[in-house]
Structure formats: structure tokens, C-alpha cells
Design an enzyme around this catalytic site. Sequence first.
Site, PDB file in Angstrom:
ATOM      1  N   LYS A 112       0.699  -1.295  -0.057  1.00 23.92           N
ATOM      2  CA  LYS A 112       0.110  -0.023  -0.023  1.00 23.92           C
ATOM      3  C   LYS A 112       0.716   1.313  -0.039  1.00 23.92           C
ATOM      4  O   LYS A 112       0.608   2.161  -0.485  1.00 23.92           O
ATOM      5  CB  LYS A 112      -0.755   0.020   1.294  1.00 23.92           C
ATOM      6  CG  LYS A 112      -2.305  -0.996   0.986  1.00 23.92           C
ATOM      7  CD  LYS A 112      -3.319  -0.667   2.093  1.00 23.92           C
ATOM      8  CE  LYS A 112      -4.258  -1.574   2.319  1.00 23.92           C
ATOM      9  NZ  LYS A 112      -5.006  -1.454   3.304  1.00 23.92           N
ATOM     10  N   LYS A 203      -5.170 -10.916  -6.286  1.00 20.05           N
ATOM     11  CA  LYS A 203      -6.650 -10.751  -5.688  1.00 20.05           C
ATOM     12  C   LYS A 203      -7.490  -9.669  -5.975  1.00 20.05           C
ATOM     13  O   LYS A 203      -7.024  -8.724  -6.527  1.00 20.05           O
ATOM     14  CB  LYS A 203      -6.259 -11.010  -4.174  1.00 20.05           C
ATOM     15  CG  LYS A 203      -5.856  -9.337  -3.735  1.00 20.05           C
ATOM     16  CD  LYS A 203      -6.183  -9.109  -2.060  1.00 20.05           C
ATOM     17  CE  LYS A 203      -5.591  -7.840  -1.656  1.00 20.05           C
ATOM     18  NZ  LYS A 203      -5.648  -7.580  -0.107  1.00 20.05           N
ATOM     19  N   LYS A 206     -10.234  -3.666  -3.753  1.00 21.77           N
ATOM     20  CA  LYS A 206     -10.757  -2.304  -4.020  1.00 21.77           C
ATOM     21  C   LYS A 206      -9.501  -1.527  -4.614  1.00 21.77           C
ATOM     22  O   LYS A 206     -10.028  -0.592  -5.522  1.00 21.77           O
ATOM     23  CB  LYS A 206     -11.190  -1.854  -2.673  1.00 21.77           C
ATOM     24  CG  LYS A 206     -12.197  -0.606  -2.965  1.00 21.77           C
ATOM     25  CD  LYS A 206     -13.763  -1.117  -2.814  1.00 21.77           C
ATOM     26  CE  LYS A 206     -14.307  -1.253  -3.993  1.00 21.77           C
ATOM     27  NZ  LYS A 206     -15.811  -1.422  -3.964  1.00 21.77           N
TER      28      LYS A 206
HETATM   29  P1  TYM Z   1     -10.567  -5.509   4.289  1.00 26.32           P
HETATM   30  O1  TYM Z   1     -11.619  -4.215   4.855  1.00 26.32           O
HETATM   31  O2  TYM Z   1      -9.514  -5.090   3.348  1.00 26.32           O
HETATM   32  O3  TYM Z   1     -11.389  -6.696   3.849  1.00 26.32           O
HETATM   33  C1  TYM Z   1     -12.346  -7.173   4.607  1.00 26.32           C
HETATM   34  C2  TYM Z   1     -12.221  -8.795   4.566  1.00 26.32           C
HETATM   35  O4  TYM Z   1     -12.472  -9.308   3.197  1.00 26.32           O
HETATM   36  C3  TYM Z   1     -11.338 -10.179   3.036  1.00 26.32           C
HETATM   37  N1  TYM Z   1     -10.918  -9.923   1.455  1.00 26.32           N
HETATM   38  C4  TYM Z   1     -10.802 -11.117   0.709  1.00 26.32           C
HETATM   39  N2  TYM Z   1     -11.035 -12.508   0.984  1.00 26.32           N
HETATM   40  C5  TYM Z   1     -10.905 -13.275  -0.226  1.00 26.32           C
HETATM   41  N3  TYM Z   1     -10.569 -12.782  -1.651  1.00 26.32           N
HETATM   42  C6  TYM Z   1     -10.513 -11.459  -1.669  1.00 26.32           C
HETATM   43  N4  TYM Z   1     -10.068 -10.982  -2.951  1.00 26.32           N
HETATM   44  C7  TYM Z   1     -10.567 -10.406  -0.619  1.00 26.32           C
HETATM   45  N5  TYM Z   1     -10.469  -9.097  -0.452  1.00 26.32           N
HETATM   46  C8  TYM Z   1     -10.640  -8.823   0.933  1.00 26.32           C
HETATM   47  C9  TYM Z   1     -10.189  -9.724   3.974  1.00 26.32           C
HETATM   48  O5  TYM Z   1      -9.049 -10.560   4.080  1.00 26.32           O
HETATM   49  C10 TYM Z   1     -10.803  -9.298   5.188  1.00 26.32           C
HETATM   50  O6  TYM Z   1     -11.343 -10.325   5.827  1.00 26.32           O
HETATM   51  N6  TYM Z   1      -7.306  -5.220   7.945  1.00 26.32           N
HETATM   52  C11 TYM Z   1      -8.470  -5.677   7.667  1.00 26.32           C
HETATM   53  C12 TYM Z   1      -9.830  -5.130   8.514  1.00 26.32           C
HETATM   54  C13 TYM Z   1      -9.498  -5.178  10.082  1.00 26.32           C
HETATM   55  C14 TYM Z   1      -9.871  -6.580  10.671  1.00 26.32           C
HETATM   56  C15 TYM Z   1      -9.478  -5.938  12.084  1.00 26.32           C
HETATM   57  C16 TYM Z   1     -10.141  -7.785  10.231  1.00 26.32           C
HETATM   58  C17 TYM Z   1      -9.304  -4.147  10.908  1.00 26.32           C
HETATM   59  N7  TYM Z   1      -9.433  -4.543  12.163  1.00 26.32           N
HETATM   60  C18 TYM Z   1      -9.723  -6.943  13.146  1.00 26.32           C
HETATM   61  C19 TYM Z   1     -10.037  -8.724  11.065  1.00 26.32           C
HETATM   62  C20 TYM Z   1      -9.896  -8.449  12.748  1.00 26.32           C
HETATM   63  C21 TYM Z   1      -8.880  -5.245   6.150  1.00 26.32           C
HETATM   64  O7  TYM Z   1      -8.453  -4.301   5.633  1.00 26.32           O
HETATM   65  O8  TYM Z   1     -10.070  -5.963   5.393  1.00 26.32           O
END
Ligand code: TYM
Length: 340
Positions: A112, A203, A206
Site C-alpha cells: 500500500k 486478488k 478495491k
Molecule cells: P478489508 O476491509 O480489506 O477486507 C475485509 C475482509 O475481506 C477479505 N478479503 C478477501 N477475501 C478473499 N478474497 C479477496 N479477494 C479478498 N479481499 C478482501 C479480507 O481478508 C478481510 O477479511 N485489515 C482488515 C480489516 C480489519 C480487521 C480487524 C480484520 C481491521 N481490524 C480485526 C479482522 C480483525 C482489512 O483491511 O480488511
Amino acid sequence: TPRVLSGIQPTGDSFHLGNYLGALRQWVALQDTHDAFYCVVDLHAITVEYDPEALRRRTRVSAAQLLAMGVDPERSTLFVQSHVREHSELAWILGCLTGFGEAGRMTQFKDKSAKQGTGGPSVGLFTYPILQAADILLYTPVPGAGGQGFQVPVGEDQRQHLELTRTLAQRFNHRFGETFALPEAYIPKATAKITDLQEPTAKMSKSSSSPQGIIDVLEEPGSMRKKIMRAVTDTGTEITYDEEKKPGITNLLRIYSALSGSTTGDLERQYAGAGYGSLKKDLAQLVLDTLTPIRERTEKALGDEEQLDRILARGAARAGEVAARTMEAVRDRVGFVGRG
Ligand code: TYM
């Protein structure tokens, strides 16, 4: 009952199919067996450039989508991260236990930060995983009482952050006494990494996928169908599950399998001799059938903003109680004088 916690960023005006299959569907399923805490992580969303009004709107749209997908506020604690101030507080303390080099090794930060514009990456983007560790550890079950099986349902891209969370929990426990139960990543393999429809080895994301490569949960049916029909497929005509040789078809088969319940083996047999086009056509229908009701329920939930905010306020109150108890113990253990 064992606990589960997860979070999602309110980036963009819709979640995408990777979010849904990789994580959010598991959130919904785990409510049946776990005491669930789910948060919309607005503090994480400000680590990159953003617009305040868009953030406010997207936070509500995010919560509405979660409700529409089946997160049930009667059974689960659904809240907005910034409503529970302890997240920021614990993040500070954990940050003081994290090595600079250790944080620098996070691959998501490296990815990022390379994409940040004029100002370069923020310090917040660097410490992002530490805030995530705080999100999780605040809801750690009391040691010895159901500490086992504290799970965090996420996609594959979050595995390293979960490992850091465990490391920090262990370090804290070792230094200050047993405080945090160790959370486990819950990453079902079949949907751990849904890929970009135009670039099936990357992957679906967004921040890096082209609009053609992403299926949004709230997308118009026509455009959704077009994107699936135009998904990049592989050379040859056989519909076979083979991540190395056929990443495009394999991604479509994974999505199909997750949505239909058929195994990828069943699908290979079902489509033996059929062309890519017929697989795509059926898949597009399946995706539409799944996402259309979610889109409709999201609109409905957004239609009553007061009700939505009430649900989030209730969630924040419940999450806040748990977080406050954890922080009381943490403040004491690290040597802060009590306020009396
Ligand atoms: P975020 O907001 O990017 O994504 C949310 C969830 O979607 C999953 N994900 C995917 N799974 C499979 N294939 C994909 N292409 C794909 N893109 C996204 C992510 O793995 C995630 O589970 N850092 C985290 C948010 C967060 C969090 C937490 C998660 C903040 N605090 C505490 C768990 C526990 C994030 O940016 O997810």
C-alpha cells in the site's frame, strides 16, 4: 460460548465479492455458534487519503450491507470502531511493544505504501496492523474461561496481521502477566483468495483491481453480468480446476462452488464438454440471485438511518463494556496509576 471478532474497512461505496466470499459469509455463519463482535473499521480507513463526507456515508453503507447479508444485531455485536475509544488506546500501548523493523515487514504496508501519492504513506498506514491487533485483543476472552477457539474470520491477505496479533499478545502476556487469549485466524481455503476477473493471479481488491476486475455487492445486475461474461479465461476450452495452468477458470469455479454448494469436482463433471460461455452464463445468474436480495435489503436498511444508527449505538455500548474491562486490566498491568 467461544468468541469471534472481525472487521472490515468502509472503503468504497460497496463491498466486493471477495469480501463477501472470503470473510463476510463466514461472519454470518459463525453467529450461530459464537459470541460475535463485528466492526466497521473507520479508524483504519483514514490511514490513506479520504474524504470525510464519503467516509461517513460509507460507514453507514457498510453497516447496512452487513445487516443485509445477515449479520443479526440481536445475536451479534455490530459496531463502528471509532465509537469504542479503547481501540485507539490499546493500539498505542501495543505500538510501544512493537519493533520498528517488525512493523516494516508487513507486506500489506509495503504494497500500500508504494501506491500512496504526493504526501507518501502516513505513519498511520505503518501502524495499521497494530490497531488491528488492538481491535482483536480488546475482545479477548478472560484467560482460562473459553479462551480457546477465539477466532478471526478473514481472507488470506490478513494472515500476516493475525500472526503479528498473536506475537504481540504473547509478548504482552510474557512481560506483564497472562492477559490476552491468543486468537486464531479462520481462513477457509476454498474462498481465502478470490481473484481479479481481469487478472486472475492477483486478488480482487478495491485498491488495485480495475473496475472490470471487481464485482461489487451493490452493483447493477447488467454490469455484473457483463463483467462475468468478459472475465479473462485461459487458453484451451476445458473447464478444469487447476490454479497453476487455469487461474481464470479456477477462480470462476471457486466462486461458483462457494455460491452453489457444489464441489469444484462436481462442476467439472457438470460442465465437461461445455464451453466457457455456458459456465459464465450460469455463474452470472447465480451471482445475481445471491447479490440482488442483499442489494435490496441494503437499500432498505439505509432508508431508515435513525434505526441504523440506533443499532450501531447498541453495538457500541455492548462492545464498549467488554473493551472497558479489558483496558482496566491492561492499564493496571502496564503500570498506570488508577484514576480512582
Ligand atoms: P478489508 O476491509 O480489506 O477486507 C475485509 C475482509 O475481506 C477479505 N478479503 C478477501 N477475501 C478473499 N478474497 C479477496 N479477494 C479478498 N479481499 C478482501 C479480507 O481478508 C478481510 O477479511 N485489515 C482488515 C480489516 C480489519 C480487521 C480487524 C480484520 C481491521 N481490524 C480485526 C479482522 C480483525 C482489512 O483491511 O480488511
